[in-house]
Structure formats: C-alpha cells, structure tokens
Design an enzyme around this catalytic site. Structure first.
Site, PDB file in Angstrom:
ATOM      1  N   LEU A 154       0.635  -1.156   0.096  1.00  0.00           N
ATOM      2  CA  LEU A 154       0.001  -0.019  -0.102  1.00  0.00           C
ATOM      3  C   LEU A 154       0.984   1.314  -0.046  1.00  0.00           C
ATOM      4  O   LEU A 154       0.613   2.388   0.905  1.00  0.00           O
ATOM      5  CB  LEU A 154      -0.935  -0.118   1.245  1.00  0.00           C
ATOM      6  N   GLY A 155       1.867   1.242  -1.015  1.00  0.00           N
ATOM      7  CA  GLY A 155       2.685   2.530  -0.983  1.00  0.00           C
ATOM      8  C   GLY A 155       2.004   3.408  -2.148  1.00  0.00           C
ATOM      9  O   GLY A 155       0.913   3.678  -1.847  1.00  0.00           O
ATOM     10  N   SER A 176       0.788  -5.865   3.759  1.00  0.00           N
ATOM     11  CA  SER A 176       2.267  -5.167   3.434  1.00  0.00           C
ATOM     12  C   SER A 176       3.161  -5.475   4.646  1.00  0.00           C
ATOM     13  O   SER A 176       2.467  -6.187   5.552  1.00  0.00           O
ATOM     14  CB  SER A 176       1.954  -3.503   3.287  1.00  0.00           C
ATOM     15  N   ARG A 234       6.147  -6.753 -10.390  1.00  0.00           N
ATOM     16  CA  ARG A 234       7.381  -7.304 -10.783  1.00  0.00           C
ATOM     17  C   ARG A 234       6.866  -8.785 -11.181  1.00  0.00           C
ATOM     18  O   ARG A 234       6.368  -9.589 -10.035  1.00  0.00           O
ATOM     19  CB  ARG A 234       8.466  -7.324  -9.950  1.00  0.00           C
ATOM     20  N   GLU A 263      11.385 -10.910 -18.667  1.00  0.00           N
ATOM     21  CA  GLU A 263      10.917 -10.061 -19.913  1.00  0.00           C
ATOM     22  C   GLU A 263      11.959  -9.691 -20.912  1.00  0.00           C
ATOM     23  O   GLU A 263      12.965  -9.693 -20.595  1.00  0.00           O
ATOM     24  CB  GLU A 263      10.311  -8.725 -19.238  1.00  0.00           C
ATOM     25  N   HIS A 281       4.698  -4.563 -19.883  1.00  0.00           N
ATOM     26  CA  HIS A 281       5.426  -3.803 -18.847  1.00  0.00           C
ATOM     27  C   HIS A 281       5.266  -2.327 -18.978  1.00  0.00           C
ATOM     28  O   HIS A 281       6.424  -1.332 -19.306  1.00  0.00           O
ATOM     29  CB  HIS A 281       6.927  -4.081 -18.500  1.00  0.00           C
ATOM     30  N   ALA A 283       2.534  -0.322 -17.650  1.00  0.00           N
ATOM     31  CA  ALA A 283       1.699   0.451 -16.644  1.00  0.00           C
ATOM     32  C   ALA A 283       2.131   1.813 -16.079  1.00  0.00           C
ATOM     33  O   ALA A 283       1.093   2.692 -16.098  1.00  0.00           O
ATOM     34  CB  ALA A 283       1.468  -0.320 -15.258  1.00  0.00           C
TER      35      ALA A 283
HETATM   36  O1  LIG Z   1       8.245  -0.800 -13.470  1.00  0.00           O
HETATM   37  C1  LIG Z   1       8.486   0.210 -13.577  1.00  0.00           C
HETATM   38  C2  LIG Z   1       9.329   0.952 -12.522  1.00  0.00           C
HETATM   39  O2  LIG Z   1       9.470   0.334 -11.584  1.00  0.00           O
HETATM   40  O3  LIG Z   1       9.284   2.249 -12.831  1.00  0.00           O
END
Ligand SMILES: O=CC(=O)O
Length: 316
Positions: A154-155, A176, A234, A263, A281, A283
C-alpha cells in the site's frame, strides 16, 4: 592568441545505458554524460553519480569499478535491478522515481482488473473476428463493483489503486510489511489470508528477497477458482510456472499481467487464454509520467550536487 575554451563545469554523470532521447536532451545542458560501457579510467575514477535509466542490471561489479560513486539515481520506481546489498555495504544513496508513476500505474491496474473481470480484450477479439454476427452475444461476465480486492503493497501505487477501487464500491483490504496507521482499509497480516478473503489480488509492491515468489500455489488456491490476479509490480513476485498451471487447471479464474519473470518473454500458454489480459510492462508509462520522472531525476541530481537532501531516497 585565441583564448582557451572555457572549462566545462557541468558535473559528470555516468549512464548505465543510453537515456530516452527526450531525457538526454532535457539533461544535457546541466550535466556531462559518459556511458558506463564506454568509460575510460579517469571518468570511472571521477564519477560520483550513476544514472540508471530504465531497468538494466546494475551489478556489484559495475559499482565496484566506480570508486568515487555516491549516488545511484534510478528513473524507475522499482530498484530490484540494482544490487542493493552492494549499495548498502558501500554506503551509497539510491533514489527512485518517487510518486511520478503512481497515478498511471494505479489507473492501469484498475484497467487490467476491469478488463479481466469483464473480458474486455476477449470481447474485442470476438467482435473483430466476426463472431458476434456468426455466434451471437459474447457470454456474460462478472460485475466489478462490489468485489473484494486485496492489495499487496500500500505504497504510492497501492494506495491509489485502493482509492480508485473504493470509488467503484469495492471492499478493499491490504497486506504489507507493516500496517499503515493512516490507511482506512483493513490490514491483513498474512498474504494467504488476504487471498482467501479477496475476489481479486492486486500486486503493487517491490520485489525483494522477502517478496520473491510470494504468490505461490498455496496463495492461488486461497484466492480460489473465481479469483483474479493483477500484477503491476514485478514478475518475480509470482511463481510464474505455477501461475500458468493454476490458470490452466482453473485453480484461479483469470489474470491481468503487465510484468513477467523473464521480460520480454511471456509464457506461451498465456497467449491462448481469454481469461488473461497481457501487456508489455507499460503500466507506469505515459507521456505525462515521463515528464514527471524527468522532474524527479533533475531534482535528485540538483540536490546531490548542491549538497541538499535527496528528493526520493530509497530506504536500504
Ligand atoms: O516498472 C517500472 C518501474 O519500476 O518504474
């Protein structure tokens, strides 16, 4: 006689790999750059900052070749590609992208969640392939609003996922390392317990020795056969071969994955599953977030070179 050229007073920054051209152009007026792979002995001896753009591996050997190094400045949120034990034992500071990517990553996690539960990608393929006309409506899917969502980490990202999903009427709880006193959601101390009480598990935590493969078969069995796993953290957080088996055997109901163990390799079996939504990857990446990261990187480098506190230090 012509005057000698003025000495270049821009501080020297070593690059772990070439930067995005926009990044390099924006920073070039302030710093001199040397690429790690091209550095001669005087540059390696002088350099105090290593700028790590993207996710290249930064090993103890790389760090060991830079005796004056003090700061490893990363453009990413996750810093698992850097040998943090080596940084710790050398007393190096490490900075990351702070919250610059958080909103985009949270938006994307919600997008994956909706896409899996409502089969957005599969319905898109269905329509494009002409099956709507040939075979009638795509089958019913399940509701998003009201689902029980367990957030792991929950960062900056996880807390934004929580806020977005709370607005969907979802019941949010989280796991967490320790409870967050200001969080208005129930804390669940054991991941298995969180999975057992959730319809969807969203992974938005760092990859560390403690979190590696934290989502194993046991956790997926607890999530259960209608359960969905969303991963914007990850790939290494999940036992990937076991995830493929659990999806194949119907142990869980679906997955939305932006990250993978190796990846850009994606387990081929996932490609044929219509209860799985896959992306590359991305997001964190939007035109806007790249601008935000640039600001954080500049702020950290400026702070370092003028002796002020770093803006987004990583606790080692
Ligand atoms: O996955 C992307 C990041 O850690 O910035």
């Amino acid at each position: 006689m012509a005057a000698p050229p003025p000495a270049d007073e821009r501080p020297l920054v070593m690059l772990a790999q070439p930067l995005f051209p926009e990044f390099a152009a924006a920073l070039a007026g302030r710093y001199r750059f040397v690429l790690l792979a091209d550095a001669d002995a005087p540059a390696a001896a002088e350099v105090r900052v290593l700028l790590v753009g993207g996710l290249p591996l930064v090993t103890a050997q790389h760090l060991g070749a830079l005796p004056a190094l003090q700061l490893v400045a990363c453009t990413s949120v996750g810093v698992d590609h850097v040998d943090l034990d080596a940084c710790r034992s050398r007393g190096l500071s490490v900075t990351n992208a702070g919250a610059a990517f958080a909103a985009d990553s949270a938006d994307y996690a919600v997008g994956l969640l909706v896409a899996v539960l409502r089969r957005v990608a599969a319905a898109d393929t269905y329509v494009r392939s002409g099956r709507w006309t040939a075979d009638g409506d795509y089958p019913l899917t399940t509701k998003v609003s009201g689902k029980r969502v367990g957030i792991v980490g929950l960062g900056n990202i996880g807390s934004r996922v929580a806020r977005r999903l709370a607005a969907f009427g979802c019941a949010v709880s989280y796991h967490s390392r320790s409870p967050k006193p200001s969080a208005p959601y129930p804390f669940v101390p054991a991941l298995r317990e969180l999975a057992a009480g959730s319809d969807v598990l969203v992974l938005s935590c760092a990859l560390t020795d403690e979190t590696k493969h934290m989502v194993n078969r046991d956790v997926m069995e607890a999530l259960g056969k209608g359960g969905v796993l969303v991963n914007v953290g990850r790939g290494g957080l999940v036992d990937e071969p076991e995830l493929v088996r659990c999806l194949r055997e119907g142990v869980i109901g679906g997955a939305g994955l932006d990250v993978y163990q190796n990846e850009p390799a994606v387990p081929p079996e996932l490609l044929a599953m219509d209860n799985v939504v896959l992306s590359d990857h991305r997001a964190v990446l939007t035109t806007e977030s790249i601008g935000g990261v640039l600001e954080v990187v500049i702020a950290n480098l400026d702070a370092f070179f003028s002796g002020r506190p770093l803006v987004s230090p990583v606790q080692l």
